[in-house]
Design an enzyme around this catalytic site. Structure first.
Site, short mmCIF file in Angstrom:
data_model
loop_
_atom_site.label_atom_id
_atom_site.label_comp_id
_atom_site.label_asym_id
_atom_site.label_seq_id
_atom_site.Cartn_x
_atom_site.Cartn_y
_atom_site.Cartn_z
N ARG A 239 8.44 5.84 -8.52
CA ARG A 239 8.02 5.70 -7.08
C ARG A 239 6.70 6.31 -6.91
O ARG A 239 6.83 7.33 -7.63
CB ARG A 239 9.01 6.17 -5.81
CG ARG A 239 10.18 4.54 -5.94
CD ARG A 239 10.10 3.76 -4.71
NE ARG A 239 11.08 2.05 -4.62
CZ ARG A 239 11.70 1.73 -5.77
NH1 ARG A 239 10.78 1.40 -6.72
NH2 ARG A 239 12.89 1.18 -5.25
N GLU A 268 2.27 1.52 -0.65
CA GLU A 268 1.62 0.20 -1.14
C GLU A 268 1.82 -0.55 0.01
O GLU A 268 2.29 -0.53 0.84
CB GLU A 268 3.12 -0.24 -1.91
CG GLU A 268 2.59 0.51 -2.95
CD GLU A 268 4.06 0.45 -4.07
OE1 GLU A 268 4.51 -0.67 -4.12
OE2 GLU A 268 4.00 1.03 -5.00
N HIS A 286 3.02 -2.82 -8.30
CA HIS A 286 4.22 -3.02 -8.81
C HIS A 286 5.27 -4.31 -8.88
O HIS A 286 6.16 -4.65 -8.23
CB HIS A 286 5.58 -2.33 -6.76
CG HIS A 286 5.77 -1.78 -7.00
ND1 HIS A 286 7.04 -0.96 -5.99
CD2 HIS A 286 7.02 -2.30 -7.60
CE1 HIS A 286 7.92 -0.58 -5.82
NE2 HIS A 286 8.20 -1.30 -6.41
P1 NAP Z 1 18.99 6.12 -12.85
O1 NAP Z 1 20.17 5.52 -13.67
O2 NAP Z 1 20.22 6.30 -11.51
O3 NAP Z 1 17.74 7.43 -13.52
C1 NAP Z 1 17.85 7.69 -12.65
C2 NAP Z 1 17.44 9.40 -13.82
O4 NAP Z 1 16.49 10.03 -13.01
C3 NAP Z 1 18.58 9.57 -13.87
O5 NAP Z 1 18.32 10.54 -14.57
C4 NAP Z 1 18.44 11.32 -12.89
O6 NAP Z 1 18.87 12.54 -13.38
C5 NAP Z 1 16.92 11.41 -12.86
N1 NAP Z 1 16.49 11.88 -11.88
C6 NAP Z 1 16.78 12.36 -10.33
N2 NAP Z 1 16.35 13.10 -9.96
C7 NAP Z 1 15.89 13.96 -10.29
C8 NAP Z 1 14.85 14.76 -9.87
N3 NAP Z 1 15.24 15.61 -9.30
N4 NAP Z 1 14.42 15.51 -11.39
C9 NAP Z 1 14.76 15.05 -12.65
N5 NAP Z 1 15.29 13.91 -12.95
C10 NAP Z 1 15.51 13.07 -12.10
O7 NAP Z 1 18.31 4.97 -11.89
P2 NAP Z 1 17.57 3.66 -12.65
O8 NAP Z 1 17.92 2.49 -12.76
O9 NAP Z 1 17.13 4.21 -14.42
O10 NAP Z 1 15.90 3.60 -11.84
C11 NAP Z 1 15.03 4.84 -11.98
C12 NAP Z 1 14.60 4.08 -10.61
O11 NAP Z 1 13.47 3.28 -11.31
C13 NAP Z 1 14.95 3.12 -9.71
O12 NAP Z 1 15.93 4.14 -8.62
C14 NAP Z 1 13.73 2.48 -9.22
O13 NAP Z 1 12.76 4.05 -8.32
C15 NAP Z 1 13.16 2.65 -10.14
N6 NAP Z 1 12.32 1.28 -10.38
C16 NAP Z 1 10.51 1.04 -10.54
C17 NAP Z 1 10.96 -0.40 -11.09
C18 NAP Z 1 9.43 -1.08 -10.55
O14 NAP Z 1 8.92 -2.51 -10.47
N7 NAP Z 1 8.50 -0.19 -11.22
C19 NAP Z 1 11.95 -1.37 -10.90
C20 NAP Z 1 12.79 -0.69 -11.10
C21 NAP Z 1 13.43 0.72 -10.70
P3 NAP Z 1 20.70 12.64 -13.76
O15 NAP Z 1 20.72 11.81 -14.69
O16 NAP Z 1 20.70 13.96 -14.00
O17 NAP Z 1 21.14 12.58 -12.45
#
Ligand code: NAP
Length: 320
Positions: A239, A268, A286
């Site tokens: 994000r 955005e 995005h």
């Molecule tokens: P997820 O499975 O919940 O993984 C998030 C990861 O971030 C986890 O490893 C978590 O750590 C870590 N994290 C959270 N807070 C943190 C912090 N303060 N410092 C360091 N690490 C931290 O989520 P996901 O499904 O992989 O998705 C991640 C994100 O990608 C979404 O929330 C979204 O914002 C973004 N995204 C972007 C697009 C795009 O179009 N560009 C598309 C889809 C998603 P822990 O494992 O230790 O809890």
């Protein structure tokens, strides 16, 4: 079928708060009485409808603050078309007993593919190379040399669902992988560093893939970028809020980092003019999950959650 169509009378009323993908809208119209962004297009009409709205269909970028949720006393469910839900006040929803669902897992491959595409694009200067050929500059001599990706050191900020899919792909490139997250994941077999700054100091490419929201705001700041250094590249597919955009632009302009590949931005769809002028960045609008195949899978899941709820079945993917 529109909300005014008599055939939709008696169906659960759903407020759509984002411009959703057309096939998702079609599915919604087939099952519900749909009010597409009525709160924006006709606030007076929305005021009349709000007491009857039982569900909201939102996108990953939607903002649903407490005040908005409070306007719909019959609200039961918020279905997010996307995995990120940082714009939704989940605490406010919970207090009211309103469930929130998102679309995890089904977009992992797609976003991980884009992350690697940005790594390759920024290092091998693919967009610049394309322009080089089109602009007729090739006969004048070869392009300056680029940066090798295979075997380089990759740091992942956020080793969650998508972060792991990025690691799998990077392994195929023989990259040396390290990561940071809130908690260590020994089962991953990758090297853990406790902070983004410590990680940045050890890698050539730093890929950011955490959720947005208050917990990660400006997690990648000037200090992290300084640690990444003049040969380091930043890739953000998380994000815009996770990276201090003005510190990033300063670092790119000054050459204190080598380049950046960015799919997400602070404001955005507005991208700062200073960023647009830089040659050492690759920018995408995005599009992390933006393919027909993945949007269909997201639509099926987002719609499936609404369907399950109104059929009295368990939700398919409630947010934790
Ligand atoms: P997820 O499975 O919940 O993984 C998030 C990861 O971030 C986890 O490893 C978590 O750590 C870590 N994290 C959270 N807070 C943190 C912090 N303060 N410092 C360091 N690490 C931290 O989520 P996901 O499904 O992989 O998705 C991640 C994100 O990608 C979404 O929330 C979204 O914002 C973004 N995204 C972007 C697009 C795009 O179009 N560009 C598309 C889809 C998603 P822990 O494992 O230790 O809890």
């Amino acid at each position: 079928m529109s909300a005014t169509d008599p055939a939709s009378a008696g169906r659960p009323e759903v407020l759509v708060v984002a411009k959703l993908w057309a096939p998702m809208m079609e599915a919604l119209h087939g099952a519900f009485r749909v009010h597409d962004r009525l709160h924006e297009t006709d606030p007076a009409a929305f005021a009349a409808v709000a007491p009857r709205v039982r569900a909201i269909a939102a996108s990953g970028e939607s903002k649903l603050p407490r005040e908005m949720i409070a306007r719909m006393p019959a609200l039961e469910l918020i279905s997010v078309f996307g995995v990120g839900y940082d714009g939704i006040d989940v605490a406010a929803a919970r207090e009211r007993g309103v469930a929130v669902t998102n679309t995890p897992e089904v977009l992992n491959d797609e976003v991980a593919d884009l992350a690697l595409a940005l790594v390759l694009s920024v290092a091998r200067r693919i967009p610049q190379a394309d322009r080089y050929v089109r602009d007729g500059r090739w006969p004048g001599g070869p392009m300056p040399l680029a940066r090798k990706v295979s075997g380089a050191r990759l740091g992942i900020v956020g080793l969650g669902r998508i972060g792991k899919a990025i690691a799998t792909r990077a392994q195929a490139f023989g990259m040396e992988i390290a990561y940071t997250a809130r908690s260590e994941k020994p089962e991953s077999g990758f090297r853990y560093l406790p902070t983004p700054r410590a990680l940045a100091a050890e890698v050539d490419f730093l890929v950011v893939i955490t959720p947005g929201g208050a917990g990660t705001r400006k997690l990648i700041d000037a200090e992290v970028l300084a640690a990444l250094g003049k040969n380091g590249y930043l890739i953000n597919v998380a994000r815009g809020s996770v990276v201090d955009e003005s510190a990033l632009i300063d670092a790119l302009e000054a050459g204190t980092i080598a380049g950046a590949g960015l799919d997400v931005f602070e404001q955005e769809p507005n991208v700062p003019e200073r960023l647009l002028r830089l040659d050492n960045v690759v920018l995408t609008p995005h599009v992390g999950s933006a393919t027909w195949q993945t949007r269909q899978a997201m639509s099926d899941l987002a719609f499936g959650n609404l369907e399950a709820h109104f059929a009295g079945r368990p939700l398919l993917s409630p947010v934790p």
